[in-house]
Motif scaffolding. Sequence first.
Motif, short mmCIF file in Angstrom:
data_model
loop_
_atom_site.label_atom_id
_atom_site.label_comp_id
_atom_site.label_asym_id
_atom_site.label_seq_id
_atom_site.Cartn_x
_atom_site.Cartn_y
_atom_site.Cartn_z
N ALA A 226 0.81 -1.22 0.00
CA ALA A 226 0.00 0.00 0.00
C ALA A 226 0.84 1.26 0.00
CB ALA A 226 -0.94 -0.01 1.21
N GLU A 227 2.00 1.24 0.66
CA GLU A 227 2.83 2.44 0.75
C GLU A 227 3.49 2.83 -0.57
OE1 GLU A 227 2.83 0.51 4.85
OE2 GLU A 227 2.87 -0.14 2.76
N ASP A 228 3.48 1.93 -1.55
CA ASP A 228 4.13 2.22 -2.84
C ASP A 228 3.18 3.06 -3.70
OD1 ASP A 228 5.61 2.34 -5.13
OD2 ASP A 228 5.70 0.17 -5.45
N VAL A 229 3.08 4.33 -3.35
CA VAL A 229 2.18 5.22 -4.07
C VAL A 229 2.64 5.40 -5.52
CG1 VAL A 229 1.17 7.54 -4.12
CG2 VAL A 229 1.58 6.41 -1.93
N GLU A 230 3.95 5.56 -5.70
CA GLU A 230 4.48 5.77 -7.05
C GLU A 230 4.22 4.56 -7.94
OE1 GLU A 230 6.11 6.23 -4.24
OE2 GLU A 230 6.42 8.41 -4.18
N ARG A 252 -7.37 9.79 6.60
CA ARG A 252 -7.71 10.57 5.41
C ARG A 252 -6.49 11.17 4.73
NH1 ARG A 252 -8.85 13.44 9.95
NH2 ARG A 252 -8.47 15.68 10.05
N TYR A 253 -5.40 11.41 5.48
CA TYR A 253 -4.25 12.04 4.86
C TYR A 253 -3.54 11.10 3.89
CZ TYR A 253 -5.08 15.60 8.37
OH TYR A 253 -5.66 16.57 9.14
N ARG A 260 -4.11 13.00 -4.67
CA ARG A 260 -3.34 14.08 -5.30
C ARG A 260 -2.33 13.58 -6.31
NH1 ARG A 260 -3.14 16.09 0.10
NH2 ARG A 260 -1.04 15.20 0.31
N THR A 261 -1.80 12.37 -6.09
CA THR A 261 -0.62 11.95 -6.85
C THR A 261 -0.85 10.77 -7.79
OG1 THR A 261 0.09 10.58 -4.96
CG2 THR A 261 0.98 12.81 -5.11
N THR A 262 -2.02 10.14 -7.76
CA THR A 262 -2.28 9.01 -8.65
C THR A 262 -3.63 9.18 -9.34
OG1 THR A 262 -3.54 7.51 -7.21
CG2 THR A 262 -1.15 7.57 -6.89
#
Length: 361
Positions: A226-230, A252-253, A260-262
């Motif tokens: 889950a932490e691999d947003v990129e 929520r953050y 915002r990023t994906t």
Amino acid sequence: MPAAITDVATELLLVPLEPRLRAYGSDVVSIVRVLLRDSDGATATGFTYTLGAGAGIVCRMVDELIGPAIVGSRTDDWGEHRRRLAADTRRLGRSMFAPALSAVDIAVWDLRGIQSSRPLYAVLGGKPRAVPIYGSGRGSNSLGLDELVEQSLGYLRDGYPAVKIRAGARSPSEDLERLRAVRDAVGDAVPLMVDCNEQLTLADALWLGRRLSDLGYRWIEEPLIAEDVEGHAVLAAQLDVPVAVGEHLVGRYEFAHHLRTTPIGIYQPDAALTGGVTEAVRIADLAEAGNRSVNFHSLPELHIHLAVRSPNACYVEDFGILNGVLAEVLAPQDGVVVPPDRSGHGIVWDSGAVARFRQSL
């Protein structure tokens, strides 16, 4: 004015999972129940759970920190207590505090409904409506191919209009064979999803995801940690099949960062893990503002209330993780479910099962 909270108690339940629900080595679910009592004698329940170790720590967080902070307060004081407790425990990390906060938050919202004699969805400002439900859990990667197909067909016989299958514990090529076999068995019209539970590399997720489009799968869920947003951003940009994330995001953050990023379009908050009803509703509203859909993770008996007040909620997921301690479960009628009209969340616990699986702390 609502009655004051007079008692906060916890109990730890260790509940065996049905063999067909077991995946990635998990054969038991640890459930932490929180019980609130007010000065009028009303009792409410909240809960969180884990498929791993450490649930006893959650009980201690409630017993030693959250519970003493709210005894003597009222449910309409909860927002301020919640903010202060989150600030005071920030250095402990979200992942340690969030399950405890979630369980208490759910109990507070349950008590609000009981005190006002209203169902949770009404307390949240929603109105009852039918929401499609999909079957999840029986399509475990621990099953042989024939049994996987049979369990998937069993969901359809039981009235579920859509089915989710597990992948990621086998090679991508074997998973593809299994996913194709299910598609062939159910036909082209049945919505199918696949959940990889953070098991794939980026390369394998790209390979499998590109082939899922040809099979008409609705989404590929948590292919990466889950932490691999990129990495998820790469998948969402390059795959035709939608990507879904959220059950392991906390608060929520973390969801807002994804938004915002994906370009991911499907978010799956779990109120019992991400911060309770309060936080799950905030996340649903964030997703709606970003023109994304929300499909709450598991726990249909609770999440149906959140789904009916969220216009961007497309499905309720039925993974029977609590079924071993419930006296009533939410079952589909014509492929949909509606919330109960009982006060609070309306979850009916099996007192005998709760007593049988309760652990000494």
